[in-house]
Design a protein around this motif. Structure first.
Motif, PDB file in Angstrom:
ATOM      1  N   VAL A 134      14.492  -9.704   0.320  1.00 24.25           N
ATOM      2  CA  VAL A 134      13.325  -9.666  -0.564  1.00 24.25           C
ATOM      3  C   VAL A 134      12.476  -8.441  -0.252  1.00 24.25           C
ATOM      4  N   THR A 135      12.203  -7.641  -1.265  1.00 29.53           N
ATOM      5  CA  THR A 135      11.467  -6.393  -1.080  1.00 29.53           C
ATOM      6  C   THR A 135       9.972  -6.629  -0.936  1.00 29.53           C
ATOM      7  N   PHE A 136       9.410  -7.522  -1.739  1.00 28.27           N
ATOM      8  CA  PHE A 136       7.977  -7.748  -1.726  1.00 28.27           C
ATOM      9  C   PHE A 136       7.672  -9.063  -1.027  1.00 28.27           C
ATOM     10  N   PRO A 137       6.514  -9.225  -0.390  1.00 25.94           N
ATOM     11  CA  PRO A 137       5.580  -8.130  -0.129  1.00 25.94           C
ATOM     12  C   PRO A 137       6.049  -7.227   1.003  1.00 25.94           C
ATOM     13  N   ARG A 138       5.606  -5.978   0.990  1.00 24.72           N
ATOM     14  CA  ARG A 138       5.915  -5.056   2.078  1.00 24.72           C
ATOM     15  C   ARG A 138       4.864  -5.263   3.175  1.00 24.72           C
ATOM     16  N   TYR A 139       5.277  -5.853   4.265  1.00 29.10           N
ATOM     17  CA  TYR A 139       4.328  -6.186   5.325  1.00 29.10           C
ATOM     18  C   TYR A 139       3.959  -4.936   6.121  1.00 29.10           C
ATOM     19  N   ALA A 140       2.666  -4.747   6.348  1.00 35.91           N
ATOM     20  CA  ALA A 140       2.173  -3.595   7.106  1.00 35.91           C
ATOM     21  C   ALA A 140       0.802  -3.930   7.659  1.00 35.91           C
ATOM     22  N   HIS A 141       0.418  -3.203   8.720  1.00 39.46           N
ATOM     23  CA  HIS A 141      -0.928  -3.378   9.255  1.00 39.46           C
ATOM     24  C   HIS A 141      -1.423  -2.041   9.804  1.00 39.46           C
ATOM     25  N   GLY A 142      -2.757  -1.913   9.840  1.00 43.68           N
ATOM     26  CA  GLY A 142      -3.369  -0.685  10.328  1.00 43.68           C
ATOM     27  C   GLY A 142      -4.212  -0.018   9.255  1.00 43.68           C
ATOM     28  N   TRP A 143      -4.722   1.160   9.576  1.00 41.00           N
ATOM     29  CA  TRP A 143      -5.523   1.902   8.613  1.00 41.00           C
ATOM     30  C   TRP A 143      -5.309   3.397   8.825  1.00 41.00           C
ATOM     31  N   LYS A 144      -5.626   4.150   7.787  1.00 37.26           N
ATOM     32  CA  LYS A 144      -5.440   5.594   7.835  1.00 37.26           C
ATOM     33  C   LYS A 144      -6.436   6.257   6.896  1.00 37.26           C
ATOM     34  N   ALA A 145      -7.150   7.269   7.402  1.00 33.80           N
ATOM     35  CA  ALA A 145      -8.105   8.025   6.587  1.00 33.80           C
ATOM     36  C   ALA A 145      -7.711   9.491   6.616  1.00 33.80           C
ATOM     37  N   GLN A 146      -7.845  10.161   5.478  1.00 34.97           N
ATOM     38  CA  GLN A 146      -7.483  11.575   5.424  1.00 34.97           C
ATOM     39  C   GLN A 146      -8.318  12.296   4.367  1.00 34.97           C
ATOM     40  N   ALA A 147      -8.458  13.607   4.550  1.00 33.01           N
ATOM     41  CA  ALA A 147      -9.186  14.448   3.600  1.00 33.01           C
ATOM     42  C   ALA A 147      -8.567  15.835   3.617  1.00 33.01           C
ATOM     43  N   GLY A 148      -8.604  16.502   2.475  1.00 34.68           N
ATOM     44  CA  GLY A 148      -8.007  17.833   2.425  1.00 34.68           C
ATOM     45  C   GLY A 148      -8.297  18.544   1.117  1.00 34.68           C
ATOM     46  N   ILE A 149      -7.611  19.659   0.941  1.00 39.24           N
ATOM     47  CA  ILE A 149      -7.757  20.499  -0.239  1.00 39.24           C
ATOM     48  C   ILE A 149      -6.474  20.446  -1.055  1.00 39.24           C
TER      49      ILE A 149
END
Length: 398
Positions: free
Chosen positions: A248-263
């Protein structure tokens, strides 16, 4: 109107059962994961929209996704959303051609390179979109955007541990195992499950399963968990049911966070010309609330520097729940807000909520029943909630 659709979206996304387990998906902290999948989808949609118009339409789509994650780097490619559409309005004007067709082919890729063993990273990304809008005489020019920037954080894919928990459930259910594994054993099984591509590469598609199952058997035997010291016929069948047949593909289990910024830089817009650089930022937060319930929120911001276009905000809230081993309920609420630099101008707000029931007929074929609500305040003459129901079928090619 916006409050109504927002309240309904939140209510549907929160009314789900909870469960408890000895080990949690957030215990899986190994960054190394790899998977790819490709689907062909086709479907039919009945839509009731503004001005009491009802139309029928169908679509065909190809979705591809590749994720490669290691401690020093991650790489992601997808063509999610690439599709061909055709529409036939139910209410036609005599002598008029009310059939329309269009397509939207989208591909994006991003690469994160982490600095040593920290969570700081630099990134590069690219988006390509080629479309022909419904009713248009010809296709737009390709849209191409590239970007670079930096960020902090990491999102860990925890699906291998979810599969390990299912394996233990099945082996315990059929009395192949005599006791519950330790957390360390769960994690070791999960890491072995995630090595499936290595076994395929070493032993080939025809023979790899027997070696894969044998290594899982050895892990269980180290803790003396197997009833007779071996998986046996029943144990092998249950392993194959979970790891191969369910898939079964969904749901894709994941945990954590990520922030990013750029041009970013728009190499070509839909009119074939380039534009000024963009300032882009995003934040992703993922949490498996239970071993069957996944929550993910993605926020993004973009503006074109040196332009009067204003500020563009998007928030996508996802909640996937595994009702049964072959039935998944996926809810998604997307809000987009365009804030013009002119403070007196209208601020377009668009809401889209989908509630999606996916039934896995086999490990390669699934049926998808999707309910959709849409609302936009861009046009006062069409200030209603658009409702649609779509039935589609997915075929997993790999």
């Amino acid at each position: 109107m916006i409050r109504r659709i927002g309240f309904l979206a939140l209510a549907l996304m929160l009314v789900v059962p909870f469960s408890a387990s000895a080990i949690q998906l957030t215990d899986y902290t190994f960054p190394d994961t790899y998977y790819q999948e490709a689907y062909f989808k086709g479907g039919f949609n009945l839509q009731h929209g503004n001005q009491q118009q009802t139309s029928y339409n169908g679509f065909a789509a190809l979705d591809y996704r590749l994720d490669y994650n290691t401690l020093p780097q991650t790489f992601h490619v997808d063509t999610i959303g690439s599709r061909f559409d055709f529409v036939q309005d139910a209410q036609t004007t005599p002598g008029a051609d009310d059939s329309r067709n269009g397509f939207d082919l989208t591909a994006n890729a991003n690469f994160d390179k982490y600095y040593k063993d920290t969570n700081w990273f630099g990134y590069g990304d690219m988006l390509i979109d080629y479309r022909k809008q419904l009713g248009a005489g010809s296709a737009d020019d390709p849209f191409v955007k590239v970007g670079i920037g930096a960020g902090y954080g990491r999102v860990i894919i925890a699906t291998p541990l979810a599969k390990a928990i299912r394996v233990v459930e099945e082996l315990r259910k059929y009395n192949v195992m005599t006791a519950e594994p330790s957390d360390a054993c769960y994690l070791e099984i999960a890491r072995m499950i995630d090595k499936e591509p290595e076994f395929k590469s070493k032993w080939g598609l025809k023979d790899y399963e027997q070696y894969w199952y044998k290594d899982i058997e050895d892990i269980l035997n180290k803790e003396g968990l197997l009833k007779n010291g071996v998986l046996g016929v029943i144990g092998v069948l249950r392993l194959r049911e979970v790891l191969i047949q369910e898939s079964v593909t969904f749901p894709r289990y994941a945990h954590g966070w990520k922030a990013q910024a750029g041009i970013g830089y728009i190499v070509s817009n839909y009119k074939g010309s380039d534009e000024d650089p963009t300032l882009d930022a995003s934040f992703v937060y993922a949490l498996p609330i239970t071993n069957r319930l996944q929550f993910t929120d993605t926020f993004s911001y973009s503006t074109i520097l040196g332009n009067d276009i204003g500020h563009y905000f998007t928030n996508d809230m996802y909640l996937g729940y595994k009702l049964l081993e072959n039935i998944v309920w996926v809810n998604d609420w997307t809000v987009t807000i365009n804030v013009p630099k002119d403070s007196e101008a209208r601020k377009p707000i668009n809401n889209k909520f989908t509630s999606d029931f996916i039934y896995y007929i086999t490990n390669t074929l699934s049926a998808d029943l999707m309910f959709t609500l849409k609302h936009s305040n861009e046009n006062d003459d069409k200030n209603e909630i658009e409702k649609s129901v779509a039935l589609s079928f997915w075929y997993r090619m790999w």
